[in-house]
Design a protein around this motif. Structure first.
Motif, PDB file in Angstrom:
ATOM      1  N   GLN A 133       0.823  -1.196   0.000  1.00 51.16           N
ATOM      2  CA  GLN A 133       0.000   0.000   0.000  1.00 51.16           C
ATOM      3  C   GLN A 133       0.866   1.258   0.000  1.00 51.16           C
ATOM      4  O   GLN A 133       0.551   2.225  -0.667  1.00 51.16           O
ATOM      5  N   ASN A 134       1.980   1.229   0.733  1.00 53.23           N
ATOM      6  CA  ASN A 134       2.886   2.379   0.754  1.00 53.23           C
ATOM      7  C   ASN A 134       3.500   2.620  -0.616  1.00 53.23           C
ATOM      8  O   ASN A 134       3.742   3.762  -0.994  1.00 53.23           O
ATOM      9  N   LEU A 150       2.026   2.033  -3.508  1.00 53.23           N
ATOM     10  CA  LEU A 150       1.012   2.668  -4.347  1.00 53.23           C
ATOM     11  C   LEU A 150       0.843   4.143  -4.003  1.00 53.23           C
ATOM     12  O   LEU A 150       0.665   4.975  -4.884  1.00 53.23           O
ATOM     13  N   ILE A 151       0.905   4.460  -2.722  1.00 51.92           N
ATOM     14  CA  ILE A 151       0.799   5.863  -2.309  1.00 51.92           C
ATOM     15  C   ILE A 151       2.019   6.640  -2.812  1.00 51.92           C
ATOM     16  O   ILE A 151       1.883   7.748  -3.338  1.00 51.92           O
ATOM     17  N   SER A 185       1.669   7.191  -6.473  1.00 51.25           N
ATOM     18  CA  SER A 185       0.682   8.245  -6.740  1.00 51.25           C
ATOM     19  C   SER A 185       1.274   9.626  -6.502  1.00 51.25           C
ATOM     20  O   SER A 185       1.028  10.558  -7.278  1.00 51.25           O
ATOM     21  N   TYR A 218      -5.118   7.053 -10.277  1.00 46.40           N
ATOM     22  CA  TYR A 218      -5.146   6.815  -8.829  1.00 46.40           C
ATOM     23  C   TYR A 218      -5.864   5.494  -8.520  1.00 46.40           C
ATOM     24  O   TYR A 218      -6.955   5.241  -9.037  1.00 46.40           O
ATOM     25  N   PRO A 219      -5.276   4.638  -7.693  1.00 44.25           N
ATOM     26  CA  PRO A 219      -5.870   3.319  -7.408  1.00 44.25           C
ATOM     27  C   PRO A 219      -7.225   3.423  -6.705  1.00 44.25           C
ATOM     28  O   PRO A 219      -7.469   4.335  -5.917  1.00 44.25           O
ATOM     29  N   ARG A 249      -8.687   1.326  -4.465  1.00 44.42           N
ATOM     30  CA  ARG A 249      -8.776   0.893  -3.081  1.00 44.42           C
ATOM     31  C   ARG A 249      -7.981   1.752  -2.096  1.00 44.42           C
ATOM     32  O   ARG A 249      -7.919   1.443  -0.934  1.00 44.42           O
ATOM     33  N   GLU A 250      -7.385   2.805  -2.565  1.00 45.97           N
ATOM     34  CA  GLU A 250      -6.595   3.650  -1.673  1.00 45.97           C
ATOM     35  C   GLU A 250      -7.504   4.578  -0.870  1.00 45.97           C
ATOM     36  O   GLU A 250      -8.676   4.742  -1.173  1.00 45.97           O
ATOM     37  N   ASN A 251      -6.922   5.199   0.109  1.00 46.22           N
ATOM     38  CA  ASN A 251      -7.623   6.105   1.017  1.00 46.22           C
ATOM     39  C   ASN A 251      -8.283   7.239   0.236  1.00 46.22           C
ATOM     40  O   ASN A 251      -7.621   7.999  -0.446  1.00 46.22           O
ATOM     41  N   LYS A 252      -9.597   7.352   0.361  1.00 43.77           N
ATOM     42  CA  LYS A 252     -10.333   8.375  -0.378  1.00 43.77           C
ATOM     43  C   LYS A 252     -10.065   9.777   0.160  1.00 43.77           C
ATOM     44  O   LYS A 252     -10.058  10.744  -0.592  1.00 43.77           O
TER      45      LYS A 252
END
Length: 170
Positions: free
Chosen positions: A2-3, A5-6, A9, A45-46, A48-51
């Motif tokens: 997840q990190n 992907l962030i 981004s 932007y993915p 499932r990431e934090n909206k």
């Protein structure tokens, strides 16, 4: 994971700001058409990431474009509008499939992806040019700018997306 992907981004955000400010803001096709390719951030932007992070990054993206372009928060307003409308557009383009855990970008057709990108571009351009001109007496000018800039932005976005896309996109 997840990190990564962030981080990806954020790197894309920075690169899109630089590309927009240093290259695409200086392209003046016919004197008024400047492609606004930073819209690709909303496309890449993915899901499932934090909206909340997505909304914040969208605002930061628009704010930096505004600062370097001297456009008094027009890009920030358009970016926030696109960020908030993105889930509706995804549901429209991909159906309820995008809400499933196994949804990947590879499971969609090129027409669905192109429609999604085009709708993102159109919403961004409608908000941006409507507030840039801010006059109903210039409705034809607004529509002309939206149409032609959207076409050029779509072509450049397809080109950039095919050059820099990864399997993890959306």
């Amino acid at each position: 994971m997840q990190n990564n992907l962030i981080l990806l981004s954020i790197i894309r955000l920075i690169l899109l700001v630089f590309a927009q400010v240093l290259i695409f803001n200086h392209l003046n096709f016919y004197g008024y058409i400047n492609p606004l390719v930073y819209v690709l951030f909303f496309y890449w932007y993915p899901i499932r990431e934090n909206k909340s992070l997505f909304i914040l990054l969208s605002f930061i993206l628009g704010l930096f474009i505004d600062i370097f372009s001297d456009t008094t928060a027009l890009h920030a307003m358009a970016a926030i509008t696109v960020a908030f409308s993105r889930p509706l557009l995804m549901r429209f383009c991909f159906g309820v499939n995008f809400e499933f855990q196994g949804f990947t970008y590879k499971n969609t057709t090129k027409v669905q992806r192109a429609t999604f990108l085009l709708l993102l571009i159109l919403i961004q351009h409608i908000v941006y040019f409507s507030f840039e001109i801010l006059s109903f007496s210039h409705l034809l000018l607004i529509l002309k700018k939206i149409l032609f800039t959207a076409i050029v932005t779509f072509l450049f976005s397809i080109l950039l997306s095919s050059l820099f896309a990864t399997d993890q996109d959306i």
